[in-house]
Scaffold this active site. Structure first.
Site, PDB file in Angstrom:
ATOM      1  N   SER A 136       0.932   3.534  18.968  1.00  0.00           N
ATOM      2  CA  SER A 136       1.485   3.479  17.860  1.00  0.00           C
ATOM      3  C   SER A 136       3.011   3.039  18.137  1.00  0.00           C
ATOM      4  O   SER A 136       4.049   3.255  17.216  1.00  0.00           O
ATOM      5  CB  SER A 136       1.893   4.951  17.349  1.00  0.00           C
TER       6      SER A 136
ATOM      7  N   ARG B  33       2.123   5.692  12.694  1.00  0.00           N
ATOM      8  CA  ARG B  33       1.606   4.518  11.898  1.00  0.00           C
ATOM      9  C   ARG B  33       1.202   5.305  10.380  1.00  0.00           C
ATOM     10  O   ARG B  33       0.439   6.138  10.266  1.00  0.00           O
ATOM     11  CB  ARG B  33       0.179   4.147  12.313  1.00  0.00           C
TER      12      ARG B  33
ATOM     13  N   ARG C  44      10.671  -6.413  17.949  1.00  0.00           N
ATOM     14  CA  ARG C  44      12.027  -6.655  18.348  1.00  0.00           C
ATOM     15  C   ARG C  44      13.060  -6.145  17.578  1.00  0.00           C
ATOM     16  O   ARG C  44      14.315  -5.888  17.761  1.00  0.00           O
ATOM     17  CB  ARG C  44      12.224  -8.254  18.999  1.00  0.00           C
TER      18      ARG C  44
ATOM     19  N   LYS D 170       5.069   2.985  21.334  1.00  0.00           N
ATOM     20  CA  LYS D 170       6.307   3.466  22.284  1.00  0.00           C
ATOM     21  C   LYS D 170       6.372   2.243  23.341  1.00  0.00           C
ATOM     22  O   LYS D 170       7.673   1.996  23.652  1.00  0.00           O
ATOM     23  CB  LYS D 170       5.530   4.776  23.066  1.00  0.00           C
TER      24      LYS D 170
ATOM     25  N   TYR E 166     -11.995   5.591  32.838  1.00  0.00           N
ATOM     26  CA  TYR E 166     -11.156   4.928  32.086  1.00  0.00           C
ATOM     27  C   TYR E 166      -9.619   5.909  32.223  1.00  0.00           C
ATOM     28  O   TYR E 166      -9.736   6.928  32.482  1.00  0.00           O
ATOM     29  CB  TYR E 166     -11.312   5.167  30.475  1.00  0.00           C
TER      30      TYR E 166
END
Ligand code: GDP
Ligand code: PGA
Ligand code: MN
Ligand code: MN
EC number: 4.1.1.32
Length: 612
Positions: A266, A425, A520, A268, A211
């Site tokens: 979260s 968060r 946005r 970036k 991974y």
């Protein structure tokens, strides 16, 4: 036995230290073949991977891969920083003596690449010519071809990058051995995996995963763990899990650069990629520099500079769509050579899908397989609600595919930093944004970043925990020294950045909806922060920083319920007073925390006590 000299001669790899290193590890892992890789080999490697069934086509110039189903996220528990200095032990770095870990890794890696190809991947974690280039070179040895494809997208890869180093011995030795994934006991007491950074020997030894977050050694192990250690040991720089973006105000001609850390998964990548200047008239434009790592240093002119050492984006797929992140969709269009990992895949139409890509999953189930490879149409009733894509499924694409990548993104000079933000968060307590002028209070705020952990790491989703500067999983030395190093580097800068804490994730206590639209629209609080820094707005002082007033924040075109707005622009003093006790316990774990940080803590605590 492979004739290593012959392979390296044919590849034209002359650096004697690199040659020595490849030989040493080839003798340990005993691959059947060795191949030296440059970015120019990508098309051939893609074709070989397709032929071998390791990846599947996902449209024109797009590819799909699936990692083993127990191997889909970083493993924090199995990740270790090993050095020869017990004083490097911190609260979060899982420190172990180098002497103890090296033999364990040698044992695991011995003969473990038999039957496979060892790829020699020379890389640079910096734009060539960077003042930090001396810390940026590395050579990953990996026995997994999909890892090579990812490295080519995420880092600058090529023999020339390490064959002419000023100090030819100064490269990170990064060894990745996949191991027998179905037999590693992932998550059990017999877990065989270990992800070790021997930081004071500049050696990375990762065993037991393919991974990205565990296997792309240039990115996380070098770009964050090794580099933060090097930055501290040399006294020269910071390496942080930070995004980096630029905002140009066309009216004044000024350009601002903001960097900042949020824990993995979260926000970036979304923040750096997809801010929406069009919603605010024609005044601003926003440029992308980086979404996961920034290295920061003070230049000869005394200014704080930052750069993104990576060459690509390894983004969370979930919820990426036309509304949330159109820029991301543009950067994974046909022809971009992007790779998708662990999303859902249609083996007939070669489409990919993930939760939130469209409101509902495709109606015609024919050909669709979930992230584990099971046919969706054959799901049992109890599996109907399982996600199609893994929550941590990812897309991987080169920076040059990002439509708003800054024209100077690979300028070795880096860019001057105006603001440093922290966030995560946090479902309550943290307002939309609070600006912090004082350096020690800014560093203190980073050190006390508290947020919900996410699916980017195994087994911790939803846990509320402190994550200093968002570096908890990447911390390589003791936190007290880390705080002191931060104060030193930022303290050297002649023009100080403004700090801020942001939160896009506050929720309604009853129905759980996000109080702020996010994505946005996150440009709005950042613009306020720059206006605040310029003295154009004054905000409202609170014990935990300066908050925008409703009038100061540009809310044009947004239709937010007044009660939601009130909530995100105020602080709950009671809740904050309670928080200070938790912070005190958290900070007490850190030996040698600078007195300035404790003073900042006491100042904030006192201001909260004094608040009516
Ligand atoms: P990173 O791992 O820190 O780069 O985070 P990403 O930008 O990839 O985002 C992780 C997840 O959070 C994705 O599923 C995003 O859709 C979601 N996300 C990102 N920004 C926001 C935001 O402003 N509001 C909300 N509600 N979700 C967001
Ligand atoms: P992320 O990057 O921060 O974008 O999730 C990968 C990681 O940190 O594991
Ligand atoms: Mn990250
Ligand atoms: Mn990201």
């Amino acid at each position: 036995m492979v004739d290593v000299d012959k392979v390296l001669d044919e590849a034209g790899l002359t650096n004697p230290h690199v040659r020595e290193y490849v030989k040493e590890w080839a003798a340990i892992t005993t691959p059947d073949r060795i191949e030296v890789v440059s970015a120019a080999d990508d098309a051939r490697l893609i074709q070989e991977s397709l032929d071998a069934g390791e990846i599947e086509p996902a449209g024109e110039g797009l590819y799909y891969s699936r990692s083993y189903y127990k191997d889909t996220a970083r493993s924090e528990e199995r990740t270790i920083v090993a050095t020869n200095k017990p004083s490097d032990k911190g609260a979060y770095n899982n420190w172990r003596p180098a002497d103890e870990m090296k033999p364990i890794m040698l044992e695991r890696m011995k003969g473990a690449s038999a039957g496979k190809t060892m790829y020699v991947v020379p890389y640079l974690m910096a734009p060539p010519g960077s003042p930090l280039e001396a810390y940026a070179a590395g050579v990953e040895l990996t026995d997994h071809r999909t890892v090579v494809l990812h490295m080519i997208r995420m880092a600058r890869v090529g023999i020339d990058l390490i064959d002419n180093l000023a100090d030819p011995d100064s490269f990170v030795r990064a060894v990745h051995v996949t191991g027998d994934l179905p037999n590693l006991g992932q998550g059990t007491p017999e877990d065989e995996r270990y992800f070790v950074t021997v930081a004071d020997e500049r050696t990375i030894l990762h065993y037991g995963s393919s991974y990205g977050g565990n296997a792309l050694l240039g990115k996380i192990a070098h770009g964050l763990r090794q580099a933060s250690y090097d930055g501290w040991a040399s006294g020269k720089f910071l390496a942080e899990q930070f995004m980096l973006l630029g905002i140009t105000d066309k009216q004044t001609g000024k350009k601002y650069h903001i960097c900042g850390g949020f824990p993995s998964a979260s926000g970036k990548t979304n923040l750096a990629m997809t801010l929406a200047p069009d919603a605010l008239g024609d005044r601003y434009y926003v440029e992308f520099y980086g979404d996961d790592i920034a290295w920061l240093w003070v230049g000869e002119d005394g200014k704080l500079y930052g750069m993104n050492p990576e060459n690509g984006v390894f983004g969370v797929a979930k919820d990426t769509n036309e509304l949330t992140n159109p820029t991301a969709l543009d950067s994974i269009q046909p022809g971009t050579q992007a790779l998708f990992t662990n999303v859902a895949y249609n083996e007939k139409t070669h489409e990919v899908w993930w939760e939130g890509k469209t409101k509902n999953p495709p109606a015609d189930l024919d050909g669709w397989r979930d992230w584990k490879g099971s046919l969706i149409a054959e799901r049992t009733p109890e599996d109907q609600n399982e996600p199609w894509a893994h929550p941590n499924s990812r897309f991987t694409t080169a920076l040059s595919n990002v439509p708003n990548v800054a024209s100077d993104y690979d300028d070795p000079k880096g860019v001057p930093i105006d603001g440093i933000i922290f966030g995560g968060r946090t479902r309550d307590r943290e307002p939309l944004i609070r600006a912090i002028d004082d350096i020690a209070e800014g560093v203190y705020d980073g050190l006390t970043l508290g947020a919900e952990a996410t699916f980017a790491a195994e087994g911790v989703e939803g846990q509320l925990r402190y994550d200093p500067m968002s570096m908890r999983p990447f911390m390589s030395y003791a936190e007290g020294a880390y705080a002191a190093h931060w104060l030193k580097i930022i303290g050297q800068a002649t023009e100080k950045p403004v700090f801020a804490h942001v939160n896009w994730f506050q929720r309604d206590a009853e129905d759980g909806h996000f109080l702020w639209p996010g994505y946005r629209e996150n440009l709005r609080p950042l613009l306020w922060l720059m206006q605040y820094k310029n003295g154009e707005v004054t905000g409202r002082k609170t014990p935990v920083g300066v908050l925008p007033t409703e009038e100061e924040l540009d809310l044009s075109g947004l239709d937010l319920p007044q009660e939601d707005l009130d909530r995100i622009l105020t602080i709950d003093v009671e809740r904050w007073r309670q928080e200070m006790g938790f912070r005190e316990e958290h900070l007490k774990q850190f030996d040698g925390l600078p007195e300035e940080i404790w003073e900042a803590h006491r100042r904030v605590a006192k201001a909260l006590e004094d608040e009516a």
